[in-house]
Design a protein around this motif. Sequence first.
Motif, PDB file in Angstrom:
ATOM      1  N   VAL A 297      24.967   4.723  34.407  1.00  0.00           N
ATOM      2  CA  VAL A 297      25.750   5.694  33.632  1.00  0.00           C
ATOM      3  C   VAL A 297      27.104   5.127  33.204  1.00  0.00           C
ATOM      4  CG1 VAL A 297      24.646   7.665  34.771  1.00  0.00           C
ATOM      5  CG2 VAL A 297      26.750   6.719  35.728  1.00  0.00           C
ATOM      6  N   ASP A 298      27.408   3.897  33.604  1.00  0.00           N
ATOM      7  CA  ASP A 298      28.706   3.306  33.283  1.00  0.00           C
ATOM      8  C   ASP A 298      28.647   2.361  32.096  1.00  0.00           C
ATOM      9  OD1 ASP A 298      30.407   4.275  35.666  1.00  0.00           O
ATOM     10  OD2 ASP A 298      28.632   3.434  36.627  1.00  0.00           O
ATOM     11  N   VAL A 299      27.444   2.057  31.623  1.00  0.00           N
ATOM     12  CA  VAL A 299      27.286   1.187  30.463  1.00  0.00           C
ATOM     13  C   VAL A 299      27.494   2.022  29.203  1.00  0.00           C
ATOM     14  CG1 VAL A 299      25.719  -0.372  29.251  1.00  0.00           C
ATOM     15  CG2 VAL A 299      25.645  -0.229  31.753  1.00  0.00           C
ATOM     16  N   PRO A 300      28.325   1.573  28.276  1.00  0.00           N
ATOM     17  CA  PRO A 300      28.530   2.333  27.037  1.00  0.00           C
ATOM     18  C   PRO A 300      27.229   2.547  26.275  1.00  0.00           C
ATOM     19  CG  PRO A 300      30.194   0.624  27.262  1.00  0.00           C
ATOM     20  CD  PRO A 300      29.183   0.374  28.338  1.00  0.00           C
ATOM     21  N   PHE A 301      27.160   3.649  25.579  1.00  0.00           N
ATOM     22  CA  PHE A 301      25.944   4.019  24.843  1.00  0.00           C
ATOM     23  C   PHE A 301      25.490   2.893  23.930  1.00  0.00           C
ATOM     24  CE2 PHE A 301      23.873   5.708  21.074  1.00  0.00           C
ATOM     25  CZ  PHE A 301      22.896   6.541  21.612  1.00  0.00           C
ATOM     26  N   GLU A 302      26.437   2.305  23.191  1.00  0.00           N
ATOM     27  CA  GLU A 302      26.072   1.283  22.214  1.00  0.00           C
ATOM     28  C   GLU A 302      25.593  -0.010  22.866  1.00  0.00           C
ATOM     29  OE1 GLU A 302      30.589   1.449  22.711  1.00  0.00           O
ATOM     30  OE2 GLU A 302      28.920   2.857  22.439  1.00  0.00           O
TER      31      GLU A 302
END
Length: 383
Positions: A297-302
């Motif tokens: 959940v900490d990785v950016p969406f893009e």
Amino acid sequence: MLKNVSVTDDGRTVELVWNDDHRARFHAVWLRDNALDDKTRSPGNGQRLITILDIPADTNIAQAAVVNGDLSVRFAPENKTVSFPSAWLRANAYDRARTAELGWIGEGVAPWDKQTMQNSVPRSSYTAATHDPAVLKGWLSAVRTYGFAVMDGLPTESGSLCRIVDLFGYVRETNYGRWFEVRAEVNPNNLAFTNLGLQAHTDNPYRDPVPTLQILACLENTVEGGESSVVDGFAVAKALQRENPEAFRLLSSWPARFEYAGTSDVRLRSKRPMIELGPDGQMLAIRFNNRSLAPAVDVPFEDMPAYYAAYRRFAELIEDPRFEVTFKLEPGQAFIVDNTRVMHARKEFSGTGKRWLQGCYTDKDGLLSTLAAIEETRKEAAE
């Protein structure tokens, strides 16, 4: 030995030249903080007796000279004279070229793969390691260098693996107990306790801090299959970096999350990158365990698609046979792994026969401390 010293920058630094023309600069405040005299450091244990606030903010070098090959410094405004051994200064010099490469591997650590290690697995006899410090030194040194080693001749008694830990440190007890059984069970609370094959992994990434060493000892093994294997996570991470620097950057920049909830009273969680780097880019640790990986959940969406592609490729390389060293444990054999670097795996085994292993955790600080003490004792004896 030193051959020349010059005070520079109005006494704020000093430049040293050794007999082999090696050069290094040191700051006055650094030298004062690291002075080796008995007013600065305890003669008994070497711990510092002063704080940074005890050192004048305007500390400088009033005078410096080479005396019998070592450095003598008089600090102002304290008017304090301290001697620094030339070898100590050389070993602790910080004025040196820095690598710009992310993921550099520390001195004394040797990455390996199947080709270089399969026929040269480091091993020792338990009896010899117990009675001969030189043998123990060699075995501990192998763990430091390669991240794993095998030990033969261990008594086939329940809990005997703790005797290996006693050689250098202390057992780290967890919710699994002082040690744990690794054999097929009905309704196990961990997939390790089945006859299924296990992907190469590091143990307990959901703990903070993670156990840094794991020992697995064989008490009985009459099954077909069930071979153990080890994979050098540092070697795999470097392979990924050479192949795809962006994949390496993603796995080392964004944290993965790990969770374990095997029983109703245990909820373990941690958040660390799969490839952990220090602030200076040094590779510090690998955490890889598909069984306990929680949602990222900490990785950016893009970045998520590229992150998962990097994760997939890392997993593919981990399972590439060229990185895998395999061996089958016989009763009385054990192996130790650096759980921050070397992943271990197990092949699937038959439902007939018996395979009884026991495992326990301990930590590298004890191993490295014992190894350093042996090395220094032998060095002093040689001198």
